[in-house]
Design a protein around this motif. Structure first.
Motif, mmCIF file in Angstrom:
data_model
loop_
_atom_site.group_PDB
_atom_site.id
_atom_site.type_symbol
_atom_site.label_atom_id
_atom_site.label_comp_id
_atom_site.label_asym_id
_atom_site.label_seq_id
_atom_site.Cartn_x
_atom_site.Cartn_y
_atom_site.Cartn_z
ATOM 1 N N ARG A 1 -8.350 3.638 3.980
ATOM 2 C CA ARG A 1 -8.563 2.286 3.458
ATOM 3 C C ARG A 1 -8.066 1.343 4.582
ATOM 4 O O ARG A 1 -8.564 0.383 4.958
ATOM 5 N N TYR B 1 0.802 -1.284 -0.044
ATOM 6 C CA TYR B 1 -0.086 -0.085 -0.123
ATOM 7 C C TYR B 1 0.836 1.234 -0.096
ATOM 8 O O TYR B 1 1.675 1.378 0.809
ATOM 9 N N PRO C 1 3.527 8.443 -6.296
ATOM 10 C CA PRO C 1 3.176 8.621 -7.759
ATOM 11 C C PRO C 1 3.290 7.237 -8.303
ATOM 12 O O PRO C 1 4.149 6.537 -8.159
ATOM 13 N N ASP C 2 2.279 6.899 -9.292
ATOM 14 C CA ASP C 2 2.319 5.313 -9.907
ATOM 15 C C ASP C 2 3.358 5.162 -10.541
ATOM 16 O O ASP C 2 3.830 3.868 -10.224
ATOM 17 N N GLN D 1 5.875 1.938 -9.500
ATOM 18 C CA GLN D 1 6.271 0.950 -10.568
ATOM 19 C C GLN D 1 7.689 0.735 -10.496
ATOM 20 O O GLN D 1 8.102 -0.419 -10.554
ATOM 21 N N VAL E 1 4.511 -8.478 -6.946
ATOM 22 C CA VAL E 1 4.089 -7.554 -5.945
ATOM 23 C C VAL E 1 2.646 -6.983 -6.441
ATOM 24 O O VAL E 1 2.400 -6.786 -7.653
ATOM 25 N N GLU E 2 1.611 -6.796 -5.656
ATOM 26 C CA GLU E 2 0.587 -6.248 -5.703
ATOM 27 C C GLU E 2 0.471 -4.808 -5.297
ATOM 28 O O GLU E 2 0.795 -4.907 -4.042
ATOM 29 N N ILE E 3 0.012 -3.910 -5.956
ATOM 30 C CA ILE E 3 -0.004 -2.464 -5.490
ATOM 31 C C ILE E 3 -1.250 -1.907 -5.305
ATOM 32 O O ILE E 3 -2.210 -2.043 -6.187
ATOM 33 N N PHE E 4 -1.605 -1.339 -4.117
ATOM 34 C CA PHE E 4 -2.663 -0.291 -3.930
ATOM 35 C C PHE E 4 -2.121 1.107 -3.948
ATOM 36 O O PHE E 4 -1.457 1.423 -2.884
ATOM 37 N N ARG E 5 -2.393 1.931 -4.856
ATOM 38 C CA ARG E 5 -1.654 3.286 -4.958
ATOM 39 C C ARG E 5 -2.659 4.092 -5.027
ATOM 40 O O ARG E 5 -3.945 4.186 -5.903
ATOM 41 N N SER E 6 -2.628 5.024 -3.906
ATOM 42 C CA SER E 6 -3.758 6.246 -3.930
ATOM 43 C C SER E 6 -3.038 7.415 -3.180
ATOM 44 O O SER E 6 -2.074 7.364 -2.582
ATOM 45 N N GLY E 7 -3.930 8.436 -2.901
ATOM 46 C CA GLY E 7 -3.380 9.498 -2.007
ATOM 47 C C GLY E 7 -3.144 9.146 -0.730
ATOM 48 O O GLY E 7 -3.923 8.000 -0.260
ATOM 49 N N GLN F 1 -5.177 -5.808 4.680
ATOM 50 C CA GLN F 1 -4.819 -6.441 3.364
ATOM 51 C C GLN F 1 -3.618 -5.971 2.947
ATOM 52 O O GLN F 1 -3.277 -6.243 1.641
ATOM 53 N N ASP G 1 6.193 5.978 -10.148
ATOM 54 C CA ASP G 1 7.716 5.871 -9.214
ATOM 55 C C ASP G 1 7.435 4.173 -8.416
ATOM 56 O O ASP G 1 8.200 3.744 -8.375
#
Lengths: 339, 555
Positions: free
Chosen positions: A81, A44, A48-49, A53, A68-74, A92, A51
């Motif tokens: 969340r 989590y 910025p997306d 990545q 790796v699974e990413i949750f990216r947000s503000g 999660q 970066d």
């Protein structure tokens, strides 16, 4: 039926024995392969997306077995969340890479973080990580002065920023931005600045916006001449050619470190630890510097346009104190500015 | 007597369909909202007490009521004028005008508000130009005021009101209007005394959607209201959500209750049936405006230039400039940001595919829900159904942030062992269904209300099943409202941003999430480039449809 059950373990044992005895020297490499992190790592982050990545791609070069699974947000979205998931008893995420030390203090106080003393932390000054190893800073995001070169006179101090022409200063509101709330906590506890400084800004009709992005935009477009903003945004904006200049004020700068922390009870502790190690390692810090962030390690050169870490004068207040007083500070600010 | 009605109602052939819709709505609306309510009332009622006793809450409520009501009224007036002129007259250039005023639909409000600041803000192109012409110094006006917020919200909900009204207008009786004209009524009189009364269900639907859309919008008050220190309910809710050390979530759940108030109010509106339909007849001939048409067209184009085209061009200029804040000169222009979003932005293609699928799925399902529920609401007079329609409207009035959080509450535990929706595209589809069903229900319900039941009765006497009646008689008659519903839900979900910001993971990217990420990470110009590309695609699609129609006509 009975025969089957007896035969299988026997044959398995036979195979194991033959492997073990036929290749006694292979054991060493086999055990290290077992220890190698693998499986899925859930990250989590508020990077910025692009970066996020790049960070993950560089990590997977070293640990190709981990997906790796990413949750990216503000930052605000990520933390709300995560807190909701944690409250329901099933976070999660395996690792968090967001925000600032006081936010991690808050997570630590709620017993949501795993302690892991990364060996890589030795290369980093002790002020940048939790002494109990619950979280580690990964980069330096200093808050600085930015001004529009076409409209403003250069200034070099926070004190001077409070004296600019009326309505010409823009800053993120601590009510909406976690980074701004951090700065509020630090500056109001800095001798010579304090609440008087914010009162002076209020008198001078400082303009509040939702976040750092809006500050960088408003100063670049000249809507306001001066801004208080996180350095990497302003430096990137300058490097791209926007008419702005960046100043590290002489009184010092408050800084946040975008810490990384492991979530308590993660099913993939090994991969999570490997991720923390990687971010703090020389390679990980070089990747961050390559994306235009100020690294924490002295042995990694900062990117173009940043001062050396040793030259920075830092304003700091213990993270625990900031975490405790954040809501009170925000409330006092909102009252002062009539938000 | 009532019991008799009820038992008659229960034998109605729509019941199995209605049960299916109710089951779906339970998953997408009822359950998440119930969890939110539980949370708001939880503890010892301290959240409710906070809600009732805090002056800031009352202030935000007053502000929000004012800006939403004013912007809904403004949007409704403009939409009525536009809808009548573009569908009932031979106004020159009506196709282009329609498209121009619809285009804000595909732009996330956060991006739209920013484009507006670049156009009409203190250093925007419009103000700079006017300052230069007038030879004045300083700011001519400020967007960071309630008036600025109202204007932008109105612009944002205008397309929704417009499409709803157009759907209603295209079903109007030709005879009534022609009779009035034969009696010597002029355009204005026909409009006031014939068209408007016949249109009442659609006007009510458009007003409700416009108000609710403005009421739950966060992006515009955030960009304009924070600098103007004008607190609204959505911004207050955001403040509470990010209050991580206290029970911010409980308080924001309590605030969410307030967002239900206007939906409750719309529910209590008298819902008389209107019969203005004239099945099987061609739409009325367009009213010939003559020289007046050119005048009106000129005024409307000027208005479009000022409030739609100008901001969109400002957005395109931002996308074309080398760096933010540079003056608009040839040497400062570059296609680099377009190149970046087209070729370097990994996963942009996948996100676009995801969003196409999600928006398509949401559009079809929402229209299905709207058709069945709208039918049941107008044909079976069961009070419980009115409650269902209130629940369907509610998530549209809520800020996306809090609705997304309530979905997390509900779908975090796997519904069945081994089956987890969390972090998948299915969850996002459910989120869109929840949020946008209201956009389909309102125009469809209005259409059902103005559709006479005699046709169904005739078909039923002839022995047609409900499915046959729907397929051959009712759906063709509903076509305008269905088109509006599909279009509204599709376009709004394609660029949806606030739900996506909380629900999307690296396996389930969406288009709106891409824009959010860019905007939020400081890549304003790339976000502008992406939105500009989306607009170009919309215009190309509209032009393509127009060309196809022209091609099909001769044959």
């Amino acid at each position: 039926m009975v025969r089957r059950i007896t035969v299988r373990p026997l044959s398995l044992l036979a195979v194991l024995c033959s492997v073990a005895f036929a290749q006694p020297f292979a054991w060493g490499s086999l055990s290290s392969a077992w220890a190698k992190p693998s499986g899925t790592l859930r990250l989590y982050t508020s990077q910025p997306d692009a970066d996020a990545q790049k960070t993950v791609a560089a990590f997977r070069e070293v640990y190709p077995e981990v997906s790796v699974e990413i949750f990216r947000s503000g930052t605000e979205e990520v933390i709300s969340r995560f807190l909701l998931e944690a409250e329901k008893g099933s976070p999660q995420a395996d690792v968090l890479l967001v925000a600032d030390a006081p936010t991690f203090e808050l997570l630590k106080a709620r017993n949501l973080l795993e302690s892991y003393c990364s060996p890589e932390a030795k290369a980093i000054a002790a002020t940048y990580y939790d002494p109990d190893c619950h979280y580690f800073g990964t980069k330096i995001l200093a808050t600085v002065i930015v001004y529009n070169t076409a409209k403003a006179q250069p200034i070099d101090s926070w004190a001077a920023l409070a004296q600019v022409p009326e309505g010409q200063l823009v800053m993120p509101s601590p009510t909406y931005s976690g980074a701004a709330a951090y700065n509020l906590g630090v500056i109001t506890r800095t001798p010579g600045l304090g609440w008087e400084w914010y009162e002076a800004l209020k008198k001078n009709k400082a303009v509040l916006v939702q976040g750092n992005g809006a500050v960088a935009r408003n100063v670049a477009s000249g809507e306001q001449s001066y801004g208080m903003v996180v350095d990497f945004l302003a430096i990137r904006s300058r490097n791209e050619g926007s008419p702005v200049e960046v100043v590290y004020p002489k009184e010092g700068v408050p800084l946040i470190t975008e810490p990384v922390g492991i979530v308590k009870g993660t099913p993939n502790l090994e991969a999570a630890q490997a991720f923390v190690d990687f971010l703090l390692s020389q390679k990980g810090q070089e990747v961050a510097a390559g994306m235009g962030y100020m690294p924490l390690r002295q042995d990694v050169t900062p990117p173009k346009g940043f001062p050396a870490l040793s030259e920075l004068k830092i304003l700091s207040v213990p993270a625990t104190e900031l975490a405790e007083s954040r809501e009170a500070d925000k409330a006092r600010f909102a009252k002062l500015f009539g938000e | 007597m009532r019991w008799k009605d009820l038992s008659k109602g229960l034998r109605h052939p729509i019941i199995p369909w209605l049960v299916a819709v109710a089951a779906l709505v339970t998953l997408t609306h009822v359950y998440p909202l119930w969890r939110l309510l539980q949370r708001a009332l939880g503890g010892e009622g301290e959240n409710i007490r906070w809600l009732l006793e805090t002056p800031r809450v009352h202030l935000a409520l007053r502000h929000s009521l004012w800006v939403s009501a004013a912007s809904a009224a403004l949007a409704l007036g403009a939409a009525l004028l536009l809808a009548v002129l573009t569908t009932q007259t031979d106004l020159p250039g009506r196709g282009i005008l329609r498209l121009l005023f619809l285009s804000p639909l595909v732009i996330p409000p956060q991006v739209l508000a920013l484009a507006w600041i670049q156009w009409a803000g203190p250093v925007g192109y419009l103000q700079q130009g006017l300052r230069w012409i007038l030879g004045k110094q300083g700011s001519l006006w400020s967007l960071y005021t309630p008036a600025g917020i109202i204007l932008l919200l109105a612009l944002f909900v205008l397309p929704i009101a417009y499409l709803t009204l157009v759907a209603g207008l295209s079903r109007l009786s030709k005879q009534a209007q022609e009779a009035a004209q034969l009696d010597g009524a002029n355009l204005l009189q026909v409009w006031l005394y014939v068209t408007l009364p016949l249109l009442r269900p659609s006007v009510a639907a458009a007003a409700a959607l416009a108000f609710l859309g403005a009421w739950g919008n966060f992006g515009i008050p955030a960009l304009l209201g924070i600098p103007g220190r004008y607190l609204t309910l959505p911004t207050l809710l955001y403040q509470e959500v990010i209050n991580f050390s206290g029970d911010g979530f409980g308080r924001s759940a309590a605030l969410a209750l307030l967002f239900g108030l206007p939906a409750l109010f719309f529910l209590s509106w008298p819902q008389r049936s209107q019969e203005g339909l004239d099945p099987g007849e061609a739409p009325p001939d367009p009213y010939r405006l003559g020289w007046l048409g050119w005048l009106l067209s000129g005024i409307l184009f000027a208005a479009a230039l000022l409030v739609v085209l100008g901001p969109l061009l400002a957005m395109a200029a931002t996308a074309l400039l080398r760096a933010y804040g540079l003056p608009l000169t040839w040497s400062n222009l570059t296609l680099e940001h377009f190149r970046m979003v087209l070729f370097d932005l990994e996963r942009a293609r996948r996100a676009t595919l995801h969003s196409l699928g999600l928006a398509g799925g949401a559009a079809l399902l929402c229209s299905g829900i709207g058709t069945i529920l709208g039918y049941a609401l107008t044909r079976l007079k069961v009070p419980l159904l009115a409650l269902l329609s209130f629940i369907v409207d509610l998530p549209y009035a809520l800020p996306g942030l809090i609705f997304a959080l309530s979905l997390i509450l509900v779908w975090l535990p796997p519904p069945l062992p081994g089956l987890s929706l969390y972090g998948t595209l299915w969850l996002i589809l459910m989120a869109y269904l929840g949020r946008f069903s209201a956009l389909a229900l309102q125009p469809l319900q209005a259409a059902w209300r103005s559709l006479d039941t005699s046709l169904e009765e005739a078909a039923s006497i002839d022995g047609a099943s409900l499915l046959q009646t729907f397929r051959h008689i009712l759906v063709p008659l509903l076509a305008p409202a269905l088109t509006a519903a599909v279009l509204l839900v599709f376009l709004q979900s394609f660029a949806e941003l606030t739900l996506s910001a909380l629900l999307v993971t690296s396996r389930s990217e969406t288009f709106g999430w891409l824009i959010f990420g860019l905007q939020q990470g400081g890549y304003t110009q790339q976000a502008a480039a992406l939105s500009t590309l989306l607009l170009i695609a919309l215009f190309a699609l509209a032009a393509g449809i127009q060309a196809l129609r022209r091609h099909a006509k001769p044959s």
